[in-house]
Design a protein around this motif. Structure first.
Motif, mmCIF file in Angstrom:
data_model
loop_
_atom_site.group_PDB
_atom_site.id
_atom_site.type_symbol
_atom_site.label_atom_id
_atom_site.label_comp_id
_atom_site.label_asym_id
_atom_site.label_seq_id
_atom_site.Cartn_x
_atom_site.Cartn_y
_atom_site.Cartn_z
ATOM 1 N N LYS A 20 6.754 27.303 -8.202
ATOM 2 C CA LYS A 20 5.978 26.389 -8.214
ATOM 3 C C LYS A 20 6.531 25.136 -8.922
ATOM 4 O O LYS A 20 6.407 24.023 -8.569
ATOM 5 C CB LYS A 20 4.672 26.634 -8.488
ATOM 6 N N THR A 21 7.225 25.357 -10.282
ATOM 7 C CA THR A 21 7.698 24.364 -10.878
ATOM 8 C C THR A 21 8.763 23.500 -10.245
ATOM 9 O O THR A 21 8.948 22.430 -10.590
ATOM 10 C CB THR A 21 8.207 24.838 -12.324
ATOM 11 N N LEU A 22 9.407 24.313 -9.208
ATOM 12 C CA LEU A 22 10.429 23.568 -8.617
ATOM 13 C C LEU A 22 10.234 23.103 -7.405
ATOM 14 O O LEU A 22 11.030 22.671 -6.598
ATOM 15 C CB LEU A 22 11.634 24.751 -8.421
ATOM 16 N N GLY A 23 8.861 23.126 -7.263
ATOM 17 C CA GLY A 23 8.262 22.158 -5.973
ATOM 18 C C GLY A 23 8.183 23.126 -4.487
ATOM 19 O O GLY A 23 8.105 22.865 -3.650
ATOM 20 N N CYS A 24 8.381 24.425 -4.672
ATOM 21 C CA CYS A 24 8.087 25.275 -3.513
ATOM 22 C C CYS A 24 6.530 25.740 -3.191
ATOM 23 O O CYS A 24 5.695 25.792 -4.263
ATOM 24 C CB CYS A 24 8.980 26.689 -3.940
ATOM 25 N N ARG A 25 6.276 26.369 -2.153
ATOM 26 C CA ARG A 25 5.155 26.789 -1.594
ATOM 27 C C ARG A 25 5.416 28.278 -1.980
ATOM 28 O O ARG A 25 6.450 28.832 -1.552
ATOM 29 C CB ARG A 25 4.929 26.621 -0.309
ATOM 30 N N VAL A 26 4.543 29.026 -2.682
ATOM 31 C CA VAL A 26 4.531 30.218 -3.200
ATOM 32 C C VAL A 26 3.337 30.922 -2.746
ATOM 33 O O VAL A 26 2.279 30.912 -2.748
ATOM 34 C CB VAL A 26 4.567 30.396 -4.765
ATOM 35 N N VAL A 27 3.859 32.397 -1.867
ATOM 36 C CA VAL A 27 2.913 33.338 -1.504
ATOM 37 C C VAL A 27 3.211 34.546 -2.122
ATOM 38 O O VAL A 27 4.201 35.069 -2.091
ATOM 39 C CB VAL A 27 3.168 33.317 0.279
ATOM 40 N N GLY A 28 2.269 35.059 -2.689
ATOM 41 C CA GLY A 28 2.398 36.510 -3.400
ATOM 42 C C GLY A 28 1.996 37.644 -2.609
ATOM 43 O O GLY A 28 1.130 37.489 -1.554
ATOM 44 N N ILE A 29 2.098 38.751 -2.787
ATOM 45 C CA ILE A 29 1.793 39.932 -2.136
ATOM 46 C C ILE A 29 1.292 40.883 -3.252
ATOM 47 O O ILE A 29 2.306 41.228 -4.195
ATOM 48 C CB ILE A 29 2.703 40.675 -1.514
ATOM 49 N N ALA A 30 0.200 41.467 -3.316
ATOM 50 C CA ALA A 30 -0.375 42.303 -4.368
ATOM 51 C C ALA A 30 -1.312 43.165 -4.053
ATOM 52 O O ALA A 30 -1.690 43.305 -3.001
ATOM 53 C CB ALA A 30 -1.115 41.303 -5.533
#
Length: 334
Positions: free
Chosen positions: A164-174
Motif C-alpha cells: 500500500k505504501t508503494l501505491g499498489c491495490r492490495v487484496v488479502g486472503i484470510a
C-alpha cells in the motif's frame, strides 16, 4: 537459575497436539571458551517449526528427543568472549528453553529499540521476510494489484501494508469474516476474501476484476491453486511458505501447475529470509520510516510462558493469531 526445556516426545504423523511435546527440567548449560550463556526472553513461533518435524528442509530435521529449535531474542547472562558482555541483547538460534549456550560469533548483537519485541516482528523475521520477498522477488510497481494469503499473519500483514505504501491495490486472503474485516479495517487492505467460504476462485475474480500482478503465497494448497487462476500474464508469484501443508501427511498441491505458469508466463520463486541478508540494513531503514509515519502498523500476538509454546504453535497452524506470534519466556531487562 533453573533451566527448563521442551523436547519432542513423539514425531507427529498428522495434526500436531500438545502430547507431541515434553517439558522437563534440564541441566544449566555451561559456556565454554568463546561462548556465551543466554537467557531466552522472546521466542519466534513460526509455521516452519512444524515443517522441521517432517524432515530436512533448509535445516536439519527435528527428531524425537530433540529440543525444539527456534529463533530467539536473548540477554547475555555470562560471557567467555570479548565480543559480548553481560547484559547485551542478541538474536540467536536457540531452543525452547530458559537458557542456552552459543558461540559468540554466531549470535547477532541487537540495537536498542523502545519495544524489544519489535526486533522479532516488524524489524525482525516477519518484517524482513515481507520486505525482501515483496521487493526483491515481487518487484511491485504503483498501480499493480498485490494478492496476499495469510493476510492476518505475521508476514502477510506487513506485505500488504508495504504494498500500500508503494501505491499498489492490495487484496488479502484470510480465514473467517472477522479476520477479513480486521485485515481491511486495521491493516488498510482494499479487500479481503475468506478462504473458508465456498467459491474461493469466484470470490477472487470478483475482488480482482483486473487480475493480480503479484501473489505472495504463505499457504500453498488450494489457495495457491485458486490464486494462480486470477494472475495476469507476466505476473510474479512469491513463494514464502505452505502452512496449509505442514500439519498433515497428505499434502495437496496445485493442480494447475505447470499449465498456469506456461500459459500466463508467470515467474514463480521461493525464498528464505537469509537469502537477502545483504539488504537487511535497507529493510530496517524503510520499515523504521514507515512505522514512524504510521504507514505500517505493528501487531504482535505474544503468548506468556515457555510451557505454552506447544499450544502457541498449534494455534498458529490453526490460524488463531493476528500479527507476529511470539512466546515470552522471561521479562525484558529493566
Amino acid at each position: 537459575m533453573q533451566n527448563r526445556q521442551i523436547t519432542i516426545a513423539e514425531l507427529p504423523t498428522d495434526a500436531l497436539t500438545t502430547d507431541h511435546f515434553q517439558l522437563a527440567n534440564a541441566p544449566m548449560p555451561d559456556p565454554k571458551d568463546g561462548e556465551v550463556l543466554l537467557r531466552v526472553i522472546l521466542m519466534s513461533i513460526d509455521a516452519a517449526n512444524r515443517s522441521w518435524m517432517k524432515g530436512a528442509t533448509y535445516r536439519a530435521a527435528v527428531n524425537k528427543g530433540d529440543p525444539m529449535p527456534t529463533y530467539a531474542i536473548c540477554e547475555v547472562a555470562a560471557s567467555n568472549s570479548p565480543k559480548l558482555a553481560v547484559g547485551d541483547i542478541v538474536a540467536a538460534e536457540a531452543t525452547w528453553s530458559n537458557y542456552i549456550t552459543a558461540k559468540a560469533h554466531k549470535v547477532q548483537k541487537l540495537p536498542k529499540v523502545d519495544t524489544l519485541s519489535h526486533l522479532m516482528s516488524v524489524y525482525g523475521i516477519a518484517g524482513k521476510t515481507a520486505f525482501h520477498g515483496l521487493i526483491s522477488i515481487g518487484q511491485p510497481l504503483a498501480g499493480e494489484t498485490v494478492l496476499v494469503s495469510a493476510a492476518a499473519g505475521s508476514v502477510g500483514g506487513y506485505v500488504g501494508q508495504i504494498a500500500k505504501t508503494l501505491g499498489c491495490r492490495v487484496v488479502g486472503i484470510a480465514g473467517g469474516p472477522e479476520k477479513c474485516a480486521w485485515v481491511k479495517d486495521e491493516l488498510g487492505f482494499d479487500a479481503c476474501v475468506d478462504y473458508r467460504a465456498s467459491g474461493l476462485s469466484k470470490a477472487l475474480f470478483k475482488v480482482c476484476p483486473d487480475g493480480a500482478d503479484i501473489y505472495f503465497d504463505n499457504v500453498g494448497g488450494k489457495v495457491l491453486e485458486s490464486s494462480l487462476n486470477v494472475m495476469n500474464e507476466k505476473g510474479r508469484v512469491v513463494c514464502c511458505g505452505a502452512i496449509s501443508q505442514y500439519d498433515t501427511d497428505n499434502p495437496t498441491g496445485p493442480r494447475n501447475l505447470p499449465g498456469a505458469l506456461v500459459v500466463k508466463r508467470l515467474k514463480m520463486e521461493g525464498f528464505i529470509v537469509m537469502d537477502f541478508a545483504h539488504n537487511d540494513a535497507k529493510c530496517l531503514r524503510a520499515m523504521q520510516h514507515w512505522v514512524s509515519t504510521g504507514q505500517v502498523k505493528v501487531f504482535e500476538d505474544i503468548v506468556e510462558g515457555l510451557e505454552n509454546a506447544p499450544q502457541a504453535l498449534i494455534g498458529l497452524l490453526n490460524g488463531d493469531n493476528k500479527g507476529k506470534r511470539l512466546v515470552r519466556v522471561a521479562a525484558d531487562p529493566t
